[in-house]
Design a protein around this motif. Structure first.
Motif, mmCIF file in Angstrom:
data_model
loop_
_atom_site.group_PDB
_atom_site.id
_atom_site.type_symbol
_atom_site.label_atom_id
_atom_site.label_comp_id
_atom_site.label_asym_id
_atom_site.label_seq_id
_atom_site.Cartn_x
_atom_site.Cartn_y
_atom_site.Cartn_z
ATOM 1 N N GLU A 51 1.036 -1.095 -0.134
ATOM 2 C CA GLU A 51 0.149 0.259 0.132
ATOM 3 C C GLU A 51 0.842 1.356 0.208
ATOM 4 O OE1 GLU A 51 -2.505 -0.628 3.502
ATOM 5 O OE2 GLU A 51 -4.104 -1.791 2.194
ATOM 6 N N GLU A 52 1.963 1.449 0.270
ATOM 7 C CA GLU A 52 3.208 2.600 0.822
ATOM 8 C C GLU A 52 3.413 2.563 -0.189
ATOM 9 O OE1 GLU A 52 5.636 1.708 3.936
ATOM 10 O OE2 GLU A 52 3.062 2.941 5.540
ATOM 11 N N TRP A 53 3.941 1.700 -1.586
ATOM 12 C CA TRP A 53 4.193 1.733 -2.248
ATOM 13 C C TRP A 53 3.644 2.365 -3.224
ATOM 14 C CZ3 TRP A 53 4.655 -0.602 -7.364
ATOM 15 C CH2 TRP A 53 5.642 -0.269 -7.865
ATOM 16 N N TYR A 54 2.375 1.941 -3.263
ATOM 17 C CA TYR A 54 1.522 2.838 -4.580
ATOM 18 C C TYR A 54 1.033 3.720 -4.003
ATOM 19 C CZ TYR A 54 0.463 -2.125 -7.612
ATOM 20 O OH TYR A 54 0.680 -2.523 -8.304
ATOM 21 N N SER A 55 0.625 4.335 -2.658
ATOM 22 C CA SER A 55 0.527 5.711 -2.753
ATOM 23 C C SER A 55 2.088 6.630 -2.484
ATOM 24 C CB SER A 55 0.072 5.824 -1.452
ATOM 25 O OG SER A 55 0.590 5.314 -0.450
ATOM 26 N N SER A 56 3.083 6.186 -2.445
ATOM 27 C CA SER A 56 3.995 6.880 -1.947
ATOM 28 C C SER A 56 5.113 6.363 -3.936
ATOM 29 C CB SER A 56 5.269 6.537 -1.290
ATOM 30 O OG SER A 56 5.908 5.269 -1.039
ATOM 31 N N GLU A 57 5.863 6.235 -4.598
ATOM 32 C CA GLU A 57 5.848 5.852 -5.617
ATOM 33 C C GLU A 57 4.783 6.200 -7.012
ATOM 34 O OE1 GLU A 57 9.155 5.151 -5.881
ATOM 35 O OE2 GLU A 57 9.388 5.140 -3.900
ATOM 36 N N LYS A 58 3.793 5.981 -7.222
ATOM 37 C CA LYS A 58 2.615 5.999 -7.606
ATOM 38 C C LYS A 58 3.015 5.279 -9.252
ATOM 39 C CE LYS A 58 0.796 9.106 -5.878
ATOM 40 N NZ LYS A 58 -0.007 8.925 -4.865
ATOM 41 N N GLY A 59 3.731 4.069 -8.356
ATOM 42 C CA GLY A 59 4.493 3.095 -10.066
ATOM 43 C C GLY A 59 3.158 1.797 -9.837
ATOM 44 N N TRP A 60 3.762 0.586 -10.628
ATOM 45 C CA TRP A 60 2.993 -0.313 -10.748
ATOM 46 C C TRP A 60 3.831 -1.501 -10.770
ATOM 47 C CZ3 TRP A 60 4.345 2.476 -14.538
ATOM 48 C CH2 TRP A 60 5.082 2.166 -15.259
ATOM 49 N N ARG A 61 2.997 -2.930 -10.789
ATOM 50 C CA ARG A 61 3.710 -4.081 -10.914
ATOM 51 C C ARG A 61 2.871 -5.167 -11.264
ATOM 52 N NH1 ARG A 61 7.301 -6.802 -6.248
ATOM 53 N NH2 ARG A 61 5.825 -8.852 -5.536
ATOM 54 N N GLU A 62 3.622 -5.924 -12.162
ATOM 55 C CA GLU A 62 2.938 -6.672 -12.110
ATOM 56 C C GLU A 62 3.233 -7.901 -11.505
ATOM 57 O OE1 GLU A 62 5.060 -7.787 -15.961
ATOM 58 O OE2 GLU A 62 3.667 -6.748 -17.376
ATOM 59 N N GLY A 63 2.676 -8.817 -10.275
ATOM 60 C CA GLY A 63 2.545 -9.133 -9.015
ATOM 61 C C GLY A 63 3.290 -11.221 -10.039
ATOM 62 N N SER A 64 3.686 -11.806 -8.871
ATOM 63 C CA SER A 64 3.851 -13.238 -8.922
ATOM 64 C C SER A 64 2.463 -13.700 -8.622
ATOM 65 C CB SER A 64 5.097 -13.694 -7.898
ATOM 66 O OG SER A 64 5.918 -12.687 -7.851
ATOM 67 N N ARG A 65 2.494 -14.447 -10.047
ATOM 68 C CA ARG A 65 1.306 -15.926 -9.563
ATOM 69 C C ARG A 65 2.284 -16.692 -9.684
ATOM 70 N NH1 ARG A 65 -4.152 -14.965 -10.901
ATOM 71 N NH2 ARG A 65 -4.527 -13.428 -13.011
ATOM 72 N N VAL A 66 1.110 -16.958 -8.104
ATOM 73 C CA VAL A 66 2.008 -18.235 -6.564
ATOM 74 C C VAL A 66 0.353 -19.685 -7.655
ATOM 75 C CG1 VAL A 66 1.986 -19.591 -4.811
ATOM 76 C CG2 VAL A 66 2.353 -16.827 -5.422
ATOM 77 N N THR A 67 1.032 -20.653 -7.431
ATOM 78 C CA THR A 67 0.636 -22.089 -7.944
ATOM 79 C C THR A 67 0.867 -22.828 -6.787
ATOM 80 O OG1 THR A 67 0.407 -22.336 -10.081
ATOM 81 C CG2 THR A 67 -0.012 -23.827 -9.197
ATOM 82 N N VAL A 68 -0.092 -23.348 -6.055
ATOM 83 C CA VAL A 68 -0.012 -24.285 -4.907
ATOM 84 C C VAL A 68 0.601 -25.733 -4.966
ATOM 85 C CG1 VAL A 68 -0.631 -24.983 -2.395
ATOM 86 C CG2 VAL A 68 -0.589 -22.672 -3.111
ATOM 87 N N GLY A 69 1.226 -26.823 -4.698
ATOM 88 C CA GLY A 69 1.163 -27.767 -4.831
ATOM 89 C C GLY A 69 0.971 -29.027 -4.331
ATOM 90 N N ASP A 70 2.072 -30.059 -4.447
ATOM 91 C CA ASP A 70 1.280 -31.114 -3.334
ATOM 92 C C ASP A 70 1.222 -30.603 -1.685
ATOM 93 O OD1 ASP A 70 1.301 -32.915 -5.358
ATOM 94 O OD2 ASP A 70 3.767 -33.004 -4.763
ATOM 95 N N SER A 71 0.325 -30.562 -1.279
ATOM 96 C CA SER A 71 0.608 -29.902 0.306
ATOM 97 C C SER A 71 -0.019 -31.224 1.289
ATOM 98 C CB SER A 71 -0.750 -29.183 0.099
ATOM 99 O OG SER A 71 -1.382 -28.064 -0.644
ATOM 100 N N PHE A 72 0.111 -30.325 2.753
ATOM 101 C CA PHE A 72 -0.667 -31.535 3.164
ATOM 102 C C PHE A 72 -1.093 -31.007 4.879
ATOM 103 C CE2 PHE A 72 3.967 -30.706 5.466
ATOM 104 C CZ PHE A 72 3.946 -30.533 6.758
#
Length: 137
Positions: A51-72
């Protein structure tokens, strides 16, 4: 994710990562914080940074897509622990002038071990992320 079952907890982990992606892309933490317990320090810290980065830098980001694999899953007093292998795509960030921001970019990860503590909110009828830990090799 709306059922108090191990499968519901595992689905909640993937949903939570999807809300993190939305936060990365928009700077809006509402969905991620709604899927997080109020005491989740990782969740609160990450939301604040973005939130702080977006409000102060006025930049943008292409976020990381996360895929959850094997779980327990395993039960603990008051919640459920989910251990997962996750796969994270790279994230790129730019400042307001369109220049790359390497300090806000991330490399891709493959087969990373993470653990999550979740609690089921019976009032809202869904899981909430409580603890997020990246396991060290």
């Amino acid at each position: 994710m709306k059922k108090n079952t191990p499968e519901g907890a595992e689905a909640a982990v993937q949903y939570w990562w999807d809300t993190v992606y939305y936060l990365d892309e928009t700077g809006n933490s509402d969905l991620m914080l709604d899927a997080s317990h109020e005491d989740c320090s990782y969740c609160n810290r990450y939301a604040t940074v973005m939130e702080e980065w977006y409000s102060s830098e006025k930049g943008w980001r292409e976020g990381s897509r996360v895929t959850v694999g094997d779980s327990f899953t395993s039960e603990f007093e008051g919640g459920t622990q989910v251990g997962s292998k996750i796969y994270i795509s790279e994230a790129n960030a730019w400042d307001a002038e369109g220049k790359p921001r390497n300090d806000m970019s991330d490399v891709a990860y493959s087969d990373e071990s993470w653990s999550f503590g979740l609690v089921f909110d019976s009032e809202d009828h869904h899981w909430k992320m409580w603890v997020v830990n990246r396991e060290q090799p």
